[in-house]
Design a protein around this motif. Structure first.
Motif, PDB file in Angstrom:
ATOM      1  N   MET A  87      -5.421   8.426 -37.584  1.00 27.93           N
ATOM      2  CA  MET A  87      -5.865   8.084 -36.244  1.00 27.93           C
ATOM      3  C   MET A  87      -4.726   7.575 -35.362  1.00 27.93           C
ATOM      4  N   ALA A  88      -3.666   7.074 -35.972  1.00 36.04           N
ATOM      5  CA  ALA A  88      -2.524   6.599 -35.190  1.00 36.04           C
ATOM      6  C   ALA A  88      -1.878   7.748 -34.426  1.00 36.04           C
ATOM      7  N   LYS A  89      -1.879   8.932 -35.024  1.00 30.76           N
ATOM      8  CA  LYS A  89      -1.318  10.110 -34.347  1.00 30.76           C
ATOM      9  C   LYS A  89      -2.135  10.440 -33.097  1.00 30.76           C
ATOM     10  N   ALA A  90      -3.444  10.366 -33.190  1.00 33.21           N
ATOM     11  CA  ALA A  90      -4.301  10.665 -32.050  1.00 33.21           C
ATOM     12  C   ALA A  90      -4.128   9.611 -30.952  1.00 33.21           C
ATOM     13  N   LYS A  91      -3.997   8.347 -31.337  1.00 31.89           N
ATOM     14  CA  LYS A  91      -3.771   7.306 -30.333  1.00 31.89           C
ATOM     15  C   LYS A  91      -2.433   7.539 -29.633  1.00 31.89           C
ATOM     16  N   SER A  92      -1.423   7.927 -30.383  1.00 31.15           N
ATOM     17  CA  SER A  92      -0.120   8.230 -29.782  1.00 31.15           C
ATOM     18  C   SER A  92      -0.231   9.413 -28.824  1.00 31.15           C
ATOM     19  N   LEU A  93      -1.047  10.396 -29.189  1.00 31.74           N
ATOM     20  CA  LEU A  93      -1.273  11.538 -28.296  1.00 31.74           C
ATOM     21  C   LEU A  93      -1.963  11.075 -27.014  1.00 31.74           C
ATOM     22  N   ALA A  94      -2.954  10.199 -27.138  1.00 31.48           N
ATOM     23  CA  ALA A  94      -3.642   9.662 -25.957  1.00 31.48           C
ATOM     24  C   ALA A  94      -2.670   8.912 -25.059  1.00 31.48           C
ATOM     25  N   GLU A  95      -1.774   8.161 -25.653  1.00 32.21           N
ATOM     26  CA  GLU A  95      -0.760   7.440 -24.878  1.00 32.21           C
ATOM     27  C   GLU A  95       0.184   8.422 -24.202  1.00 32.21           C
ATOM     28  N   ALA A  96       0.629   9.432 -24.929  1.00 35.34           N
ATOM     29  CA  ALA A  96       1.574  10.413 -24.390  1.00 35.34           C
ATOM     30  C   ALA A  96       0.962  11.243 -23.264  1.00 35.34           C
ATOM     31  N   LYS A  97      -0.316  11.512 -23.354  1.00 33.16           N
ATOM     32  CA  LYS A  97      -0.990  12.329 -22.341  1.00 33.16           C
ATOM     33  C   LYS A  97      -1.493  11.506 -21.159  1.00 33.16           C
ATOM     34  N   GLY A  98      -1.280  10.210 -21.181  1.00 34.19           N
ATOM     35  CA  GLY A  98      -1.645   9.365 -20.051  1.00 34.19           C
ATOM     36  C   GLY A  98      -3.097   8.950 -19.986  1.00 34.19           C
ATOM     37  N   CYS A  99      -3.820   9.085 -21.072  1.00 39.78           N
ATOM     38  CA  CYS A  99      -5.246   8.736 -21.078  1.00 39.78           C
ATOM     39  C   CYS A  99      -5.484   7.269 -20.701  1.00 39.78           C
ATOM     40  N   PHE A 100      -4.533   6.405 -21.110  1.00 34.64           N
ATOM     41  CA  PHE A 100      -4.713   4.979 -20.877  1.00 34.64           C
ATOM     42  C   PHE A 100      -4.465   4.579 -19.417  1.00 34.64           C
ATOM     43  N   ALA A 101      -4.049   5.506 -18.588  1.00 32.09           N
ATOM     44  CA  ALA A 101      -3.929   5.218 -17.154  1.00 32.09           C
ATOM     45  C   ALA A 101      -5.317   5.032 -16.536  1.00 32.09           C
ATOM     46  N   CYS A 102      -6.307   5.717 -17.103  1.00 27.76           N
ATOM     47  CA  CYS A 102      -7.668   5.649 -16.553  1.00 27.76           C
ATOM     48  C   CYS A 102      -8.701   5.074 -17.520  1.00 27.76           C
ATOM     49  N   HIS A 103      -8.360   4.962 -18.793  1.00 28.15           N
ATOM     50  CA  HIS A 103      -9.293   4.484 -19.811  1.00 28.15           C
ATOM     51  C   HIS A 103      -8.624   3.427 -20.674  1.00 28.15           C
ATOM     52  N   GLN A 104      -9.443   2.528 -21.210  1.00 30.24           N
ATOM     53  CA  GLN A 104      -9.026   1.595 -22.251  1.00 30.24           C
ATOM     54  C   GLN A 104     -10.037   1.723 -23.378  1.00 30.24           C
ATOM     55  N   VAL A 105      -9.755   1.130 -24.515  1.00 30.43           N
ATOM     56  CA  VAL A 105     -10.660   1.253 -25.648  1.00 30.43           C
ATOM     57  C   VAL A 105     -11.978   0.545 -25.382  1.00 30.43           C
ATOM     58  N   ASP A 106     -11.923  -0.680 -24.852  1.00 29.48           N
ATOM     59  CA  ASP A 106     -13.160  -1.454 -24.725  1.00 29.48           C
ATOM     60  C   ASP A 106     -13.418  -2.023 -23.334  1.00 29.48           C
ATOM     61  N   ALA A 107     -12.776  -1.462 -22.312  1.00 26.06           N
ATOM     62  CA  ALA A 107     -12.998  -1.944 -20.942  1.00 26.06           C
ATOM     63  C   ALA A 107     -12.875  -0.791 -19.962  1.00 26.06           C
ATOM     64  N   LYS A 108     -13.664  -0.850 -18.907  1.00 27.90           N
ATOM     65  CA  LYS A 108     -13.592   0.158 -17.850  1.00 27.90           C
ATOM     66  C   LYS A 108     -12.316  -0.043 -17.039  1.00 27.90           C
ATOM     67  N   VAL A 109     -11.667   1.053 -16.721  1.00 27.26           N
ATOM     68  CA  VAL A 109     -10.542   1.044 -15.784  1.00 27.26           C
ATOM     69  C   VAL A 109     -11.019   1.929 -14.638  1.00 27.26           C
ATOM     70  N   VAL A 110     -10.554   3.141 -14.535  1.00 27.46           N
ATOM     71  CA  VAL A 110     -11.100   4.113 -13.590  1.00 27.46           C
ATOM     72  C   VAL A 110     -12.272   4.826 -14.250  1.00 27.46           C
ATOM     73  N   GLY A 111     -12.063   5.210 -15.492  1.00 26.68           N
ATOM     74  CA  GLY A 111     -13.105   5.863 -16.272  1.00 26.68           C
ATOM     75  C   GLY A 111     -13.700   4.895 -17.278  1.00 26.68           C
ATOM     76  N   PRO A 112     -14.706   5.347 -18.004  1.00 26.93           N
ATOM     77  CA  PRO A 112     -15.382   4.464 -18.962  1.00 26.93           C
ATOM     78  C   PRO A 112     -14.490   4.105 -20.145  1.00 26.93           C
ATOM     79  N   ALA A 113     -14.807   3.003 -20.770  1.00 31.83           N
ATOM     80  CA  ALA A 113     -14.131   2.609 -22.009  1.00 31.83           C
ATOM     81  C   ALA A 113     -14.414   3.657 -23.078  1.00 31.83           C
ATOM     82  N   PHE A 114     -13.422   3.919 -23.915  1.00 26.80           N
ATOM     83  CA  PHE A 114     -13.618   4.881 -24.997  1.00 26.80           C
ATOM     84  C   PHE A 114     -14.758   4.436 -25.912  1.00 26.80           C
ATOM     85  N   ALA A 115     -14.914   3.131 -26.121  1.00 25.86           N
ATOM     86  CA  ALA A 115     -15.990   2.623 -26.971  1.00 25.86           C
ATOM     87  C   ALA A 115     -17.364   2.909 -26.362  1.00 25.86           C
ATOM     88  N   TRP A 116     -17.442   2.940 -25.042  1.00 29.96           N
ATOM     89  CA  TRP A 116     -18.705   3.288 -24.377  1.00 29.96           C
ATOM     90  C   TRP A 116     -19.039   4.753 -24.603  1.00 29.96           C
TER      91      TRP A 116
END
Length: 91
Positions: free
Chosen positions: A1-30
């Motif tokens: 799963m660390a590889k997938a998280k690194s991919l999410a970071e590299a692709k910029g997913c965390f600019a709009c999402h976080q694991v457990d909180a809304k940013v622009v888009g929903p939290a991944f946990a939601w």
């Protein structure tokens, strides 16, 4: 799963999402909560990641992401593997 998280970071997913909180888009946990137990969830999310989607989590659309089909599937699987948390109730 660390590889997938690194991919999410590299692709910029965390600019709009976080694991457990809304940013622009929903939290991944939601997202994990919404699709928990849905056997079609991984494919549906992979398609949304690769091609974009709107209207599922409000008015803000998620644009298509620059990922291969395999990367979209890996990211979808990672999102669904998060500890499911129910989103807050709309007021």
């Amino acid at each position: 799963m660390a590889k997938a998280k690194s991919l999410a970071e590299a692709k910029g997913c965390f600019a709009c999402h976080q694991v457990d909180a809304k940013v622009v888009g929903p939290a991944f946990a939601w997202v994990a909560y919404k699709y928990k137990g849905n056997p079609k969830a991984e494919g549906k999310l992979a398609d949304a990641i690769q091609h974009g989607i709107s209207g599922v989590w409000g008015g803000m659309p998620m644009p298509a992401q620059d990922v291969t089909p395999a990367q979209a599937k890996e990211l979808a699987s990672w999102v669904l593997a998060q500890k499911p948390i129910a989103p807050p109730k709309a007021s």
